[in-house]
Design a protein around this motif. Structure first.
Motif, PDB file in Angstrom:
ATOM      1  N   PHE A  40      63.103  60.538  29.648  1.00  0.00           N
ATOM      2  CA  PHE A  40      62.759  59.901  30.924  1.00  0.00           C
ATOM      3  C   PHE A  40      61.495  60.514  31.516  1.00  0.00           C
ATOM      4  N   VAL A  41      60.616  59.641  32.004  1.00  0.00           N
ATOM      5  CA  VAL A  41      59.404  60.066  32.714  1.00  0.00           C
ATOM      6  C   VAL A  41      59.289  59.214  33.962  1.00  0.00           C
ATOM      7  N   SER A  42      59.073  59.850  35.107  1.00  0.00           N
ATOM      8  CA  SER A  42      58.901  59.111  36.356  1.00  0.00           C
ATOM      9  C   SER A  42      57.419  59.018  36.697  1.00  0.00           C
ATOM     10  N   LEU A  43      56.939  57.800  36.864  1.00  0.00           N
ATOM     11  CA  LEU A  43      55.550  57.546  37.241  1.00  0.00           C
ATOM     12  C   LEU A  43      55.529  57.094  38.698  1.00  0.00           C
ATOM     13  N   ARG A  44      54.940  57.899  39.548  1.00  0.00           N
ATOM     14  CA  ARG A  44      54.902  57.589  40.984  1.00  0.00           C
ATOM     15  C   ARG A  44      53.638  56.790  41.286  1.00  0.00           C
ATOM     16  N   LEU A  45      53.829  55.497  41.530  1.00  0.00           N
ATOM     17  CA  LEU A  45      52.701  54.582  41.717  1.00  0.00           C
ATOM     18  C   LEU A  45      52.287  54.552  43.184  1.00  0.00           C
ATOM     19  N   PHE A  46      50.981  54.514  43.402  1.00  0.00           N
ATOM     20  CA  PHE A  46      50.431  54.543  44.755  1.00  0.00           C
ATOM     21  C   PHE A  46      49.741  53.223  45.085  1.00  0.00           C
ATOM     22  N   ASN A  47      50.347  52.429  45.992  1.00  0.00           N
ATOM     23  CA  ASN A  47      49.703  51.284  46.637  1.00  0.00           C
ATOM     24  C   ASN A  47      48.933  50.406  45.656  1.00  0.00           C
ATOM     25  N   VAL A  48      49.655  49.812  44.729  1.00  0.00           N
ATOM     26  CA  VAL A  48      49.046  49.028  43.655  1.00  0.00           C
ATOM     27  C   VAL A  48      48.596  47.671  44.204  1.00  0.00           C
ATOM     28  N   TYR A  49      47.407  47.246  43.797  1.00  0.00           N
ATOM     29  CA  TYR A  49      46.877  45.963  44.247  1.00  0.00           C
ATOM     30  C   TYR A  49      46.129  45.289  43.107  1.00  0.00           C
ATOM     31  N   GLY A  50      45.849  43.992  43.286  1.00  0.00           N
ATOM     32  CA  GLY A  50      45.095  43.244  42.288  1.00  0.00           C
ATOM     33  C   GLY A  50      45.527  41.792  42.270  1.00  0.00           C
ATOM     34  N   VAL A  51      44.917  41.027  41.413  1.00  0.00           N
ATOM     35  CA  VAL A  51      45.226  39.602  41.256  1.00  0.00           C
ATOM     36  C   VAL A  51      46.723  39.429  40.970  1.00  0.00           C
ATOM     37  N   ARG A  52      47.314  38.455  41.592  1.00  0.00           N
ATOM     38  CA  ARG A  52      48.733  38.093  41.468  1.00  0.00           C
ATOM     39  C   ARG A  52      49.654  39.051  42.206  1.00  0.00           C
ATOM     40  N   MET A  53      49.107  39.908  43.090  1.00  0.00           N
ATOM     41  CA  MET A  53      49.968  40.831  43.817  1.00  0.00           C
ATOM     42  C   MET A  53      50.898  40.082  44.772  1.00  0.00           C
ATOM     43  N   ARG A  54      52.011  40.728  45.124  1.00  0.00           N
ATOM     44  CA  ARG A  54      52.992  40.104  46.001  1.00  0.00           C
ATOM     45  C   ARG A  54      52.346  39.712  47.329  1.00  0.00           C
ATOM     46  N   PRO A  55      52.672  38.543  47.846  1.00  0.00           N
ATOM     47  CA  PRO A  55      51.957  38.029  49.021  1.00  0.00           C
ATOM     48  C   PRO A  55      52.176  38.830  50.290  1.00  0.00           C
ATOM     49  N   GLU A  56      53.275  39.602  50.383  1.00  0.00           N
ATOM     50  CA  GLU A  56      53.512  40.336  51.631  1.00  0.00           C
ATOM     51  C   GLU A  56      52.822  41.695  51.664  1.00  0.00           C
TER      52      GLU A  56
ATOM     53  N   ASP B  25      47.284  51.686  65.109  1.00  0.00           N
ATOM     54  CA  ASP B  25      45.868  51.585  65.481  1.00  0.00           C
ATOM     55  C   ASP B  25      44.933  51.421  64.286  1.00  0.00           C
ATOM     56  N   GLY B  26      45.509  51.261  63.089  1.00  0.00           N
ATOM     57  CA  GLY B  26      44.676  51.074  61.905  1.00  0.00           C
ATOM     58  C   GLY B  26      44.221  52.360  61.256  1.00  0.00           C
ATOM     59  N   SER B  27      44.733  53.491  61.743  1.00  0.00           N
ATOM     60  CA  SER B  27      44.318  54.780  61.182  1.00  0.00           C
ATOM     61  C   SER B  27      45.187  55.225  60.006  1.00  0.00           C
ATOM     62  N   VAL B  28      46.247  54.470  59.704  1.00  0.00           N
ATOM     63  CA  VAL B  28      47.085  54.794  58.543  1.00  0.00           C
ATOM     64  C   VAL B  28      46.221  54.788  57.285  1.00  0.00           C
ATOM     65  N   LEU B  29      46.398  55.787  56.445  1.00  0.00           N
ATOM     66  CA  LEU B  29      45.619  55.931  55.210  1.00  0.00           C
ATOM     67  C   LEU B  29      46.481  55.559  54.006  1.00  0.00           C
ATOM     68  N   ARG B  30      45.917  54.762  53.105  1.00  0.00           N
ATOM     69  CA  ARG B  30      46.625  54.375  51.898  1.00  0.00           C
ATOM     70  C   ARG B  30      45.739  54.600  50.671  1.00  0.00           C
ATOM     71  N   ASP B  31      46.390  55.058  49.603  1.00  0.00           N
ATOM     72  CA  ASP B  31      45.702  55.374  48.347  1.00  0.00           C
ATOM     73  C   ASP B  31      45.792  54.155  47.429  1.00  0.00           C
ATOM     74  N   PHE B  32      44.968  53.148  47.695  1.00  0.00           N
ATOM     75  CA  PHE B  32      45.019  51.897  46.941  1.00  0.00           C
ATOM     76  C   PHE B  32      44.545  52.108  45.502  1.00  0.00           C
ATOM     77  N   THR B  33      45.355  51.602  44.557  1.00  0.00           N
ATOM     78  CA  THR B  33      45.092  51.805  43.129  1.00  0.00           C
ATOM     79  C   THR B  33      45.128  50.466  42.420  1.00  0.00           C
ATOM     80  N   HIS B  34      44.073  50.159  41.682  1.00  0.00           N
ATOM     81  CA  HIS B  34      43.995  48.852  41.024  1.00  0.00           C
ATOM     82  C   HIS B  34      45.014  48.772  39.900  1.00  0.00           C
ATOM     83  N   VAL B  35      45.592  47.579  39.739  1.00  0.00           N
ATOM     84  CA  VAL B  35      46.659  47.386  38.759  1.00  0.00           C
ATOM     85  C   VAL B  35      46.195  47.694  37.342  1.00  0.00           C
ATOM     86  N   SER B  36      44.923  47.463  37.038  1.00  0.00           N
ATOM     87  CA  SER B  36      44.443  47.770  35.686  1.00  0.00           C
ATOM     88  C   SER B  36      44.453  49.272  35.423  1.00  0.00           C
ATOM     89  N   ASP B  37      44.172  50.076  36.446  1.00  0.00           N
ATOM     90  CA  ASP B  37      44.255  51.528  36.287  1.00  0.00           C
ATOM     91  C   ASP B  37      45.700  51.964  36.087  1.00  0.00           C
TER      92      ASP B  37
END
Length: 320
Positions: free
Chosen positions: A183-199, A220-232
């Motif tokens: 078993f290996v756990s991969l912790r994914l961070f804020n995945v985005y890209g074409v066909r991403m879930r609409p919400e 206030d929009g200051s929340v920080l997110r580590d967006f990572t492209h689905v291809s990566d």
């Protein structure tokens, strides 16, 4: 080789299945000529037709088999593992959504914990070479020091979704120790890209800007997110399928460049050539103020390095 991809008709799963087909087509690939079994129950968390379209596209390959079933069904998974003799499992399926989990905790815990247990039991009885679990940055909670390091204190997850992912991780690590499940756990961070879930935020923001509708901005929009492209993400997952000496490890797959949500909106405006309308709402207690992946361990064990900049990824998504 036969690779099982749960949630394989969804956003990340369909991208991964295509990437596996491309990667395994190379004669020198360790996954050469693999068969890919895409498992999905096509639930209605979002429009099932979108997932069926993904599955139909994948089914054009003779090396892909589509299976409609629920991985929480222990008997069905026992039969599937016995029939297919999987060499590798990539468990991407489950109940997503931090806000959704606040209102539907029992459903999320059942699907993400019991479902993972069902697959781990099948893998225990029908041994595989690698079992990859799609975890999440939400396993880190208040008290975790940024950037988030896998083997440092995690804090307490801020949502039932984060709790479910951490509990499933612990189950997998336990099965690695007790039963030898690789078993290996991969912790994914804020995945985005074409066909991403609409919400998801980027999709919802881009759709609102394009359609000249208000963006619902929490805080206030200051929340920080580590967006990572689905291809990566896909490149990281494929590396983890065959990387040596990683069984029993947890690994971050992120981008290591957090961006504020208000800056994301500005980038979308630039790419769409339209001004955003913003509906400001109170901050949500289930949202972490920051996600930020430390990639030291993933670079060392997987040779992982994100390649797609946020600007390029957002431009591609807005065009899509």
């Amino acid at each position: 080789m036969t690779v099982l991809v749960t949630g394989g008709a969804g956003f990340i799963g369909s991208h991964l299945a295509h990437a596996l087909l491309e990667h395994s087509a190379a004669a020198n690939s360790p996954l050469a000529s693999s068969t890919i079994v895409v498992l999905d129950n096509f639930n209605d968390y979002y429009d099932p037709q979108l997932k069926r379209q993904n599955a139909a596209e994948l089914a054009k390959s003779p090396r892909v088999r589509i299976v409609e079933a629920d991985f929480c069904d222990t008997a069905a998974m026992e039969q599937l593992f016995a029939e297919q003799r999987f060499t590798h499992v990539v468990h991407l399926g489950g109940s997503p959504g931090v806000p959704y989990s606040v209102n539907h905790p029992a459903e999320v815990l059942h699907n993400n914990v019991q479902g993972t247990l069902s697959l781990l039991e099948a893998a225990r009885r029908h041994p595989v070479e690698r079992f990859l679990f799609s975890s999440s940055s939400t396993v880190y909670g208040p008290g975790a020091k940024a950037p988030f390091v896998e083997d440092a204190p995690l804090g307490t997850p801020a949502s039932p979704y984060g709790v479910s992912k951490r509990a499933a991780e612990l189950l997998g690590l336990n099965y690695a120790k007790l039963h030898g499940v690789p078993f290996v756990s991969l912790r994914l961070f804020n995945v985005y890209g074409v066909r991403m879930r609409p919400e998801l935020s980027l999709a919802a923001f881009a759709t609102a800007v394009k359609n000249e509708k208000p963006i619902r901005l929490f805080g206030d929009g200051s929340v920080l997110r580590d967006f990572t492209h689905v291809s990566d993400i896909c490149r990281g997952v494929i590396s983890a399928l065959t990387a040596p000496n990683i069984a029993g490890e947890c690994l971050n797959l992120g981008h290591d460049q957090p961006v504020m949500m208000r800056d994301l909106i500005t980038l979308i405006e630039k790419c769409a050539a339209k001004k955003a309308l913003i509906e400001r709402l109170p901050a949500r207690s289930e949202d972490m103020p920051l996600t930020h992946a430390d990639l030291t361990k993933a670079r060392r064990l997987l040779g992982y390095q994100p390649a797609v900049s946020l600007e390029q990824g957002v431009r591609d998504f807005v065009s899509y």
